[in-house]
Design a protein around this motif. Structure first.
Motif, PDB file in Angstrom:
ATOM      1  N   MET A   1       0.020  10.909   4.826  1.00 39.83           N
ATOM      2  CA  MET A   1      -0.535   9.565   4.961  1.00 39.83           C
ATOM      3  C   MET A   1       0.450   8.534   4.437  1.00 39.83           C
ATOM      4  N   ILE A   2       0.470   7.346   5.084  1.00 41.63           N
ATOM      5  CA  ILE A   2       1.380   6.289   4.680  1.00 41.63           C
ATOM      6  C   ILE A   2       0.838   5.588   3.444  1.00 41.63           C
ATOM      7  N   ASP A   3       1.666   5.448   2.440  1.00 41.00           N
ATOM      8  CA  ASP A   3       1.303   4.747   1.214  1.00 41.00           C
ATOM      9  C   ASP A   3       1.092   3.269   1.535  1.00 41.00           C
ATOM     10  N   GLN A   4      -0.076   2.727   1.216  1.00 37.13           N
ATOM     11  CA  GLN A   4      -0.393   1.336   1.533  1.00 37.13           C
ATOM     12  C   GLN A   4      -0.030   0.366   0.415  1.00 37.13           C
ATOM     13  N   SER A   5       0.505   0.876  -0.695  1.00 42.58           N
ATOM     14  CA  SER A   5       0.838  -0.022  -1.812  1.00 42.58           C
ATOM     15  C   SER A   5       1.979  -0.954  -1.429  1.00 42.58           C
ATOM     16  N   THR A   6       2.071  -2.064  -2.142  1.00 40.35           N
ATOM     17  CA  THR A   6       3.124  -3.046  -1.886  1.00 40.35           C
ATOM     18  C   THR A   6       4.305  -2.745  -2.799  1.00 40.35           C
ATOM     19  N   ILE A   7       5.483  -2.616  -2.204  1.00 40.80           N
ATOM     20  CA  ILE A   7       6.676  -2.219  -2.954  1.00 40.80           C
ATOM     21  C   ILE A   7       7.672  -3.380  -3.024  1.00 40.80           C
ATOM     22  N   CYS A   8       8.497  -3.361  -4.058  1.00 40.21           N
ATOM     23  CA  CYS A   8       9.519  -4.395  -4.215  1.00 40.21           C
ATOM     24  C   CYS A   8      10.799  -3.780  -4.769  1.00 40.21           C
ATOM     25  N   ALA A   9      11.917  -4.390  -4.465  1.00 35.93           N
ATOM     26  CA  ALA A   9      13.213  -3.922  -4.963  1.00 35.93           C
ATOM     27  C   ALA A   9      14.274  -4.977  -4.677  1.00 35.93           C
ATOM     28  N   ILE A  10      15.330  -4.937  -5.476  1.00 37.35           N
ATOM     29  CA  ILE A  10      16.507  -5.777  -5.207  1.00 37.35           C
ATOM     30  C   ILE A  10      17.327  -5.085  -4.128  1.00 37.35           C
ATOM     31  N   ARG A  23      13.273  -7.730  -1.841  1.00 39.42           N
ATOM     32  CA  ARG A  23      12.398  -7.418  -0.712  1.00 39.42           C
ATOM     33  C   ARG A  23      11.028  -6.975  -1.199  1.00 39.42           C
ATOM     34  N   LEU A  24      10.042  -7.345  -0.419  1.00 40.71           N
ATOM     35  CA  LEU A  24       8.647  -7.021  -0.723  1.00 40.71           C
ATOM     36  C   LEU A  24       8.024  -6.532   0.579  1.00 40.71           C
ATOM     37  N   SER A  25       7.329  -5.395   0.538  1.00 40.30           N
ATOM     38  CA  SER A  25       6.723  -4.871   1.767  1.00 40.30           C
ATOM     39  C   SER A  25       5.426  -4.158   1.441  1.00 40.30           C
ATOM     40  N   GLY A  26       4.435  -4.374   2.302  1.00 43.25           N
ATOM     41  CA  GLY A  26       3.136  -3.735   2.117  1.00 43.25           C
ATOM     42  C   GLY A  26       2.034  -4.653   2.597  1.00 43.25           C
ATOM     43  N   ASN A 123       5.985   4.308  10.313  1.00 44.63           N
ATOM     44  CA  ASN A 123       5.268   3.318  11.120  1.00 44.63           C
ATOM     45  C   ASN A 123       5.798   3.222  12.545  1.00 44.63           C
ATOM     46  N   GLY A 124       6.702   4.151  12.912  1.00 46.88           N
ATOM     47  CA  GLY A 124       7.170   4.217  14.290  1.00 46.88           C
ATOM     48  C   GLY A 124       8.195   3.172  14.677  1.00 46.88           C
TER      49      GLY A 124
END
Length: 465
Positions: A1-10, A23-26, A123-124
């Motif tokens: 299953m795809i992790d739905q949490s929001t991630i961030c990193a430089i 970057r921020l994604s989720g 996510n294809g």
């Protein structure tokens, strides 16, 4: 299953710079940005159009951390296929870390290595081979490595594999249908067409497998072993090619006792030069260990540069050539003989005619490593061996060891299909071999994958990509 949490990193390189990107994604990426971003016009980022940039202050409570630009991306039209944002801030490490802390307090978590690209795959947005090409593109250190990685990232390799699988899937479906009606002795899959397809696929997979030698050299550097007797100028040549004093040069025999390696970019191709211990008979245990490594590196190199001293007896020179001939694989390796110290030799042409054991395809070059005479011509000859000019944008080159292994397994399966068709084996055995071939091809693009494979691939990515 795809992790739905929001991630961030430089995502930019570590250290000081004019600008840094975080970057921020989720699912909640834009909602989190709304809680910490204060635009000049009181804009709500989650309500803005996709692919737009907004100027404002990034806040930690009532405190302004920095003036930033925030780029808004909305699912599914983003790199990861999720809601995403890129925060462009000033490049001081302190500011970058403060913004990360604010994001973590607001509900995001730190991204794992390669997690952005892993989410893009899940996510294809790209297949597995394209995802791996992203890492190769980031790590590319030469024009050739960049060219091949970019071609793969755009789907050149994936399209080739998809084409093979698609055509095989049609036939396996027909064969499976035959098995369902086994008692009625019907044939849905035309064996003549299947034989032609199998022959074509076997040829194509063979071509891909054969390209790995070049692809691996492009990705990791073409290995070039510099070999020869002691004090013939091997270390001097290495220093001349690298344009720095990498190896110790001395009149004392046996100075180089271990392998010294370094890389250089010549004409857009990375070469990995290996300076080895001089070959001679010695009682020194340490030096003998170095000489043994010389023979190991000679066998592993794609190109062998044999250095011979033009001022030594011709018998000694021919002995060096004979030792190399006994060691290398003439079909797989290229030999370039460098007649060195021509600045001290009176008649190099006459000497070259006395050399025996050279093959027609071997290249004989007259150089002076110390004076750097003809070293540029040597570099040109090295490029001819790799022959990157024969590649074009459409060429599919295998650079990944995982892909190479899967293709070899697929090749074995399709060869069994070929043998089975010729020997009229039962349909169920034929189907099994076709399924295996489809399985191995699917492993390359990720149509068939496991958590273990994904973990091994993405753990080698940098954080932020």
């Amino acid at each position: 299953m795809i992790d739905q949490s929001t991630i961030c990193a430089i995502s930019t390189a570590a250290g000081h710079g004019a600008i840094a990107i975080i970057r921020l994604s989720g699912e909640n990426a834009l909602t989190i940005c709304d809680t910490i971003f204060q635009s000049k016009g009181s804009k709500v980022l989650s309500e803005q159009k996709a692919n737009t940039v907004h100027f404002g202050n990034l806040m930690d409570g009532e405190e302004i951390v920095d003036e930033v630009l925030v780029t808004v991306f909305k699912a599914p039209y983003s790199y990861t296929g999720e809601n995403s944002a890129e925060i462009a801030c000033h490049g001081a490490p302190y500011i970058q870390q403060r913004i990360l802390q604010v994001l973590l307090k607001s509900g995001a978590r730190m991204a794992h290595p390669g997690e952005y690209t892993q989410r893009a795959f899940l996510n294809g947005k790209m297949d597995l081979s394209q995802a791996e090409a992203v890492a190769d593109l980031i790590a590319s250190s030469s024009a050739s490595a960049h060219k091949v990685a970019l071609q793969q990232m755009r789907g050149g390799f994936s399209n080739e594999i998809a084409n093979l699988r698609g055509r095989l899937l049609h036939f396996i479906s027909m064969i499976e249908l035959e098995l369902d009606f086994g008692e009625e002795d019907v044939e849905f899959a035309d064996r003549t067409q299947l034989q032609a397809l199998v022959n074509e696929i076997e040829t194509m997979i063979n071509k891909l497998v054969s390209s790995f030698e070049l692809g691996n050299a492009i990705k990791n550097g073409v290995p070039v072993a510099i070999v020869g007797n002691t004090n013939v100028g091997k270390s001097t040549l290495l220093n001349a090619l690298l344009k720095e004093d990498k190896a110790i040069v001395s009149d004392i025999e046996g100075t180089t006792r271990d392998v010294i390696e370094d890389t250089i970019n010549l004409g857009g191709v990375t070469f990995r030069f290996i300076d080895t211990a001089g070959i001679r008979t010695t009682l020194d245990k340490i030096e003998n260990m170095g000489i043994e490594r010389t023979f190991q590196k000679m066998r592993q190199a794609q190109i062998v540069l044999l250095m011979i001293d033009a001022n030594r007896p011709v018998e000694m020179l021919n002995e060096s050539i004979a030792k190399v001939n006994e060691t290398i694989d003439r079909e797989q390796q290229k030999l370039i003989v460098c007649l060195n110290k021509i600045d001290l030799c009176k008649d190099t042409e006459a000497l070259s005619k006395q050399l025996i054991g050279l093959h027609e395809e071997d290249k004989l070059m007259f150089i002076s490593a110390k004076e750097q005479t003809n070293t540029e011509e040597l570099a040109t000859e090295l490029l001819k061996v790799v022959n990157m000019d024969t590649l074009n944008e459409q060429d599919v080159i295998v650079t990944n060891a995982r892909h190479f292994e899967a293709l070899n397994s697929a090749l074995g399966s399709i060869q069994r299909v070929n043998d089975g068709l010729m020997n009229m084996i039962p349909t169920d055995f034929l189907a099994q071999d076709i399924r295996e071939c489809l399985h191995f091809l699917g492993e390359i693009t990720g149509d068939i994958s496991t958590d273990e494979v994904l973990g091994n691939i993405f753990k080698n990515f940098c954080i932020g990509k």
